[in-house]
Design an enzyme around this catalytic site. Sequence first.
Site, mmCIF file in Angstrom:
data_model
loop_
_atom_site.group_PDB
_atom_site.id
_atom_site.type_symbol
_atom_site.label_atom_id
_atom_site.label_comp_id
_atom_site.label_asym_id
_atom_site.label_seq_id
_atom_site.Cartn_x
_atom_site.Cartn_y
_atom_site.Cartn_z
ATOM 1 N N ASP A 35 0.853 -1.194 0.000
ATOM 2 C CA ASP A 35 0.000 0.000 0.000
ATOM 3 C C ASP A 35 0.886 1.241 0.000
ATOM 4 O O ASP A 35 1.701 1.412 0.904
ATOM 5 C CB ASP A 35 -0.890 -0.051 1.253
ATOM 6 C CG ASP A 35 -1.714 1.218 1.417
ATOM 7 O OD1 ASP A 35 -1.955 1.903 0.405
ATOM 8 O OD2 ASP A 35 -2.110 1.507 2.569
ATOM 9 N N ASN A 37 -0.327 4.562 -0.157
ATOM 10 C CA ASN A 37 -0.909 5.826 0.309
ATOM 11 C C ASN A 37 -1.622 5.721 1.653
ATOM 12 O O ASN A 37 -2.386 6.613 2.026
ATOM 13 C CB ASN A 37 -1.859 6.387 -0.750
ATOM 14 C CG ASN A 37 -3.021 5.448 -1.020
ATOM 15 O OD1 ASN A 37 -3.048 4.330 -0.508
ATOM 16 N ND2 ASN A 37 -3.981 5.893 -1.794
ATOM 17 N N ASP A 39 -4.095 3.957 2.786
ATOM 18 C CA ASP A 39 -5.532 3.691 2.951
ATOM 19 C C ASP A 39 -5.809 2.235 3.322
ATOM 20 O O ASP A 39 -6.959 1.822 3.450
ATOM 21 C CB ASP A 39 -6.327 4.102 1.701
ATOM 22 C CG ASP A 39 -5.998 3.242 0.491
ATOM 23 O OD1 ASP A 39 -5.093 2.384 0.585
ATOM 24 O OD2 ASP A 39 -6.646 3.429 -0.556
ATOM 25 N N ASP A 43 -1.897 -1.213 -3.732
ATOM 26 C CA ASP A 43 -2.212 -0.463 -4.951
ATOM 27 C C ASP A 43 -1.080 -0.581 -5.961
ATOM 28 O O ASP A 43 -0.019 -1.148 -5.667
ATOM 29 C CB ASP A 43 -2.508 1.007 -4.606
ATOM 30 C CG ASP A 43 -1.474 1.596 -3.664
ATOM 31 O OD1 ASP A 43 -0.279 1.457 -3.959
ATOM 32 O OD2 ASP A 43 -1.865 2.174 -2.613
ATOM 33 N N ASP A 112 -5.632 -10.924 -15.447
ATOM 34 C CA ASP A 112 -6.721 -11.851 -15.183
ATOM 35 C C ASP A 112 -7.880 -11.522 -16.123
ATOM 36 O O ASP A 112 -8.214 -10.349 -16.305
ATOM 37 C CB ASP A 112 -7.186 -11.683 -13.726
ATOM 38 C CG ASP A 112 -7.455 -13.005 -13.046
ATOM 39 O OD1 ASP A 112 -8.286 -13.765 -13.568
ATOM 40 O OD2 ASP A 112 -6.857 -13.269 -11.985
ATOM 41 N N ASP A 212 -10.166 -16.821 -15.793
ATOM 42 C CA ASP A 212 -10.953 -17.236 -14.639
ATOM 43 C C ASP A 212 -12.043 -18.237 -15.050
ATOM 44 O O ASP A 212 -12.789 -17.974 -15.993
ATOM 45 C CB ASP A 212 -11.606 -15.976 -14.046
ATOM 46 C CG ASP A 212 -12.221 -16.217 -12.693
ATOM 47 O OD1 ASP A 212 -11.481 -16.602 -11.776
ATOM 48 O OD2 ASP A 212 -13.439 -16.006 -12.548
ATOM 49 N N GLU A 266 -8.053 -21.276 -15.875
ATOM 50 C CA GLU A 266 -8.424 -21.861 -14.582
ATOM 51 C C GLU A 266 -9.644 -22.732 -14.847
ATOM 52 O O GLU A 266 -10.670 -22.239 -15.321
ATOM 53 C CB GLU A 266 -8.761 -20.775 -13.556
ATOM 54 C CG GLU A 266 -9.006 -21.376 -12.180
ATOM 55 C CD GLU A 266 -10.011 -20.614 -11.339
ATOM 56 O OE1 GLU A 266 -9.985 -20.743 -10.104
ATOM 57 O OE2 GLU A 266 -10.845 -19.885 -11.898
ATOM 58 N N HIS A 338 -4.592 -17.220 -4.655
ATOM 59 C CA HIS A 338 -5.421 -16.401 -3.772
ATOM 60 C C HIS A 338 -6.667 -17.122 -3.279
ATOM 61 O O HIS A 338 -7.415 -16.574 -2.477
ATOM 62 C CB HIS A 338 -5.824 -15.125 -4.515
ATOM 63 C CG HIS A 338 -6.664 -15.455 -5.719
ATOM 64 N ND1 HIS A 338 -6.155 -16.115 -6.817
ATOM 65 C CD2 HIS A 338 -7.972 -15.255 -5.971
ATOM 66 C CE1 HIS A 338 -7.124 -16.295 -7.699
ATOM 67 N NE2 HIS A 338 -8.234 -15.790 -7.218
ATOM 68 N N ASP A 339 -6.927 -18.337 -3.770
ATOM 69 C CA ASP A 339 -8.096 -19.103 -3.331
ATOM 70 C C ASP A 339 -7.729 -20.276 -2.421
ATOM 71 O O ASP A 339 -8.610 -20.967 -1.917
ATOM 72 C CB ASP A 339 -8.831 -19.700 -4.547
ATOM 73 C CG ASP A 339 -9.436 -18.643 -5.446
ATOM 74 O OD1 ASP A 339 -9.858 -17.580 -4.941
ATOM 75 O OD2 ASP A 339 -9.495 -18.883 -6.672
HETATM 76 C C1 GLC Z 1 -12.074 -18.053 -9.538
HETATM 77 C C2 GLC Z 1 -11.253 -17.039 -8.778
HETATM 78 C C3 GLC Z 1 -11.914 -16.770 -7.472
HETATM 79 C C4 GLC Z 1 -13.277 -16.173 -7.752
HETATM 80 C C5 GLC Z 1 -14.081 -17.092 -8.677
HETATM 81 C C6 GLC Z 1 -15.242 -16.360 -9.258
HETATM 82 O O1 GLC Z 1 -12.128 -19.276 -8.920
HETATM 83 O O2 GLC Z 1 -9.940 -17.496 -8.646
HETATM 84 O O3 GLC Z 1 -11.168 -15.929 -6.643
HETATM 85 O O4 GLC Z 1 -13.975 -16.005 -6.562
HETATM 86 O O5 GLC Z 1 -13.340 -17.541 -9.780
HETATM 87 O O6 GLC Z 1 -14.795 -15.406 -10.175
HETATM 88 CA CA CA Z 2 -3.548 2.114 -1.173
#
Ligand code: GLC
Ligand code: CA
Length: 571
Positions: A35, A37, A39, A43, A112, A212, A266, A338-339
């Site tokens: 980050d 700034n 908040d 970013d 993405d 995705d 994915e 991230h999942d």
């Molecule tokens: C994919 C993404 C996930 C998102 C889902 C719906 O699995 O990696 O983070 O919630 O798709 O877009």
């Molecule tokens: Ca920020």
Amino acid sequence: MTTYEPRIDGGVSDDERAWWKEAVVYQIYPRSFADSNGDGFGDLPGLINRLDYVSSLGADVIWLNPVYDSPQRDNGYDISDYQAIHDEYGTMADWEDLLSEIHAHDMKLVMDLVVNHTSIDHEWFQKSRQGDPEYEDYYIWREGDGDGPPNNWQSFFGGSAWTYDEEREAYYLHLYDTSQPDLNWENEAVRQDVFDTIEWWLEKGIDGFRMDVINLLSKADGLPDGDPDSEWVGSEHFIDGPRMEEYLEAMDEQVLSNYDVMTVGEMPQLGVDEAKSYTGTDGPLDMAFHFQHTKLDYAENQRWAIGEWDLQELKEITDRWQNGLAEEGWNAIYWENHDQPRVVSRYGDPVNYRRESAKLLGTFSLTLSGTPYIYQGQELGMTNSPWTSIADMRDIDAINHAKALLETDDYDEYTDIQDTISYRSRDNARTPMQWSPSENAGFTEGEPWIQLNPNYDTVNVGDAEDDPDSVLNYYRRLLDLRDSHDVLVYGDYCDLLPNHESVYTYTRTLDTNEGTERLLVVLNFFGDETTVEVPVEFETATLLLSNYDRDDDDPTTVTLAPYEARVYDLG
Ligand code: GLC
Ligand code: CA
């Protein structure tokens, strides 16, 4: 356009070579990276400041999670404008700086692409729900069946996949959250709009897309009910659906094939045969993420239940994918994203052998056939966080499931489900990147949008930089090793002891004009010392890398410490 410069002579044909096969990808979840700034949200300027770090790892490509305009109900996977940057991330000018800075660091940028669904805030959906003739068929609208929804399909995040819209007086389909309506890919205008968007980004000079849930685009005719007992009700009618190939081939032909870019799909519930056709020579994509190895710790096939994992199952899955795509197609190798919860907390030992097991798991990823993906913080050996109350959690998926469990008669309060929810929540991957032992781990000078993992005082970049034995410095050696050994990219894989219960050992072999290159990997996946006879013949053997201090070059009878990993060159 980048032209390909071959790194080795012979052995590998020109058709087989590709820059994205030789690349290591580093995934950045921008909201939690840096980050600038105060908040509390990561970013783009913050990320730009940290590019030296990413490049110092030896990463070749950055995959950036969605930074498009979005109400952020699913952290950017709910897009309201495909051609704008969400203001918390910065401006389009910041994004352009980012791209040129990434290129200046000799890395590439993969964005993405989220086109199975949009946000309900997208202009297309607003017009569609009003019945605007141009947009009325942009989404999947149906009358209810009696008092209920049109069919029994479930949302991945729990509950029915249908929501009734008062304005349109009909149900719309959403395979994810109710705020994420599925686009109607049957409509040619939708496809054209998406292809135009893709082209718009490619023209800006990006180097590829992570797509995705891309194998969900095509839904079966008539939207029939699904098997009520399946893991995801309805999935047999919307995964790898009837027009999938047609859609992706059109995308490839009309746009992607005009650029030298990489694509990774994915693909929930993907099997090897489908992967072959999606990523083989004539397939539209370069590679795909499957999920089989991320379910080893499910109990009874249920995501919201934890089970013991089994190394033999990991071997079966890995053998199937390594051998299955050896001739045709290409693997995408990953543990985390991230999942997914942090891998050390799942298949390693975060308490007694955090460093050793983090290094072992990294050795596995970086020595398989396929393009390796590293998720931010994985290279530090970051672990799952304690989630002691629902109020601390931010993940729409974990929160929805926690609430649904608490509505049943089986549980009274959060502490009854805390073990499962806190282990599985996607928030584990989303706690801020741990840069230093100082306040908020150096992530922000403000209030972070999600709480930090309290272990940042010991697990952080600053301390790891100064420690030659850190997980971070080991990852650097792994990336170096991959970079300097073509056999790790193009070599054949062979599992030497598929039935061994605690040791995983395999070779990678490549014939080149200069002779045969062969590496041997020996991995003890558990916390007990073990001695193993490795069935391999060789003339000379040299130990290239280990997560313990070793100088023993004999790989035939090896005594391995807890979570020990070794890589030998078999001359
Ligand atoms: C994919 C993404 C996930 C998102 C889902 C719906 O699995 O990696 O983070 O919630 O798709 O877009
Ligand atoms: Ca920020």
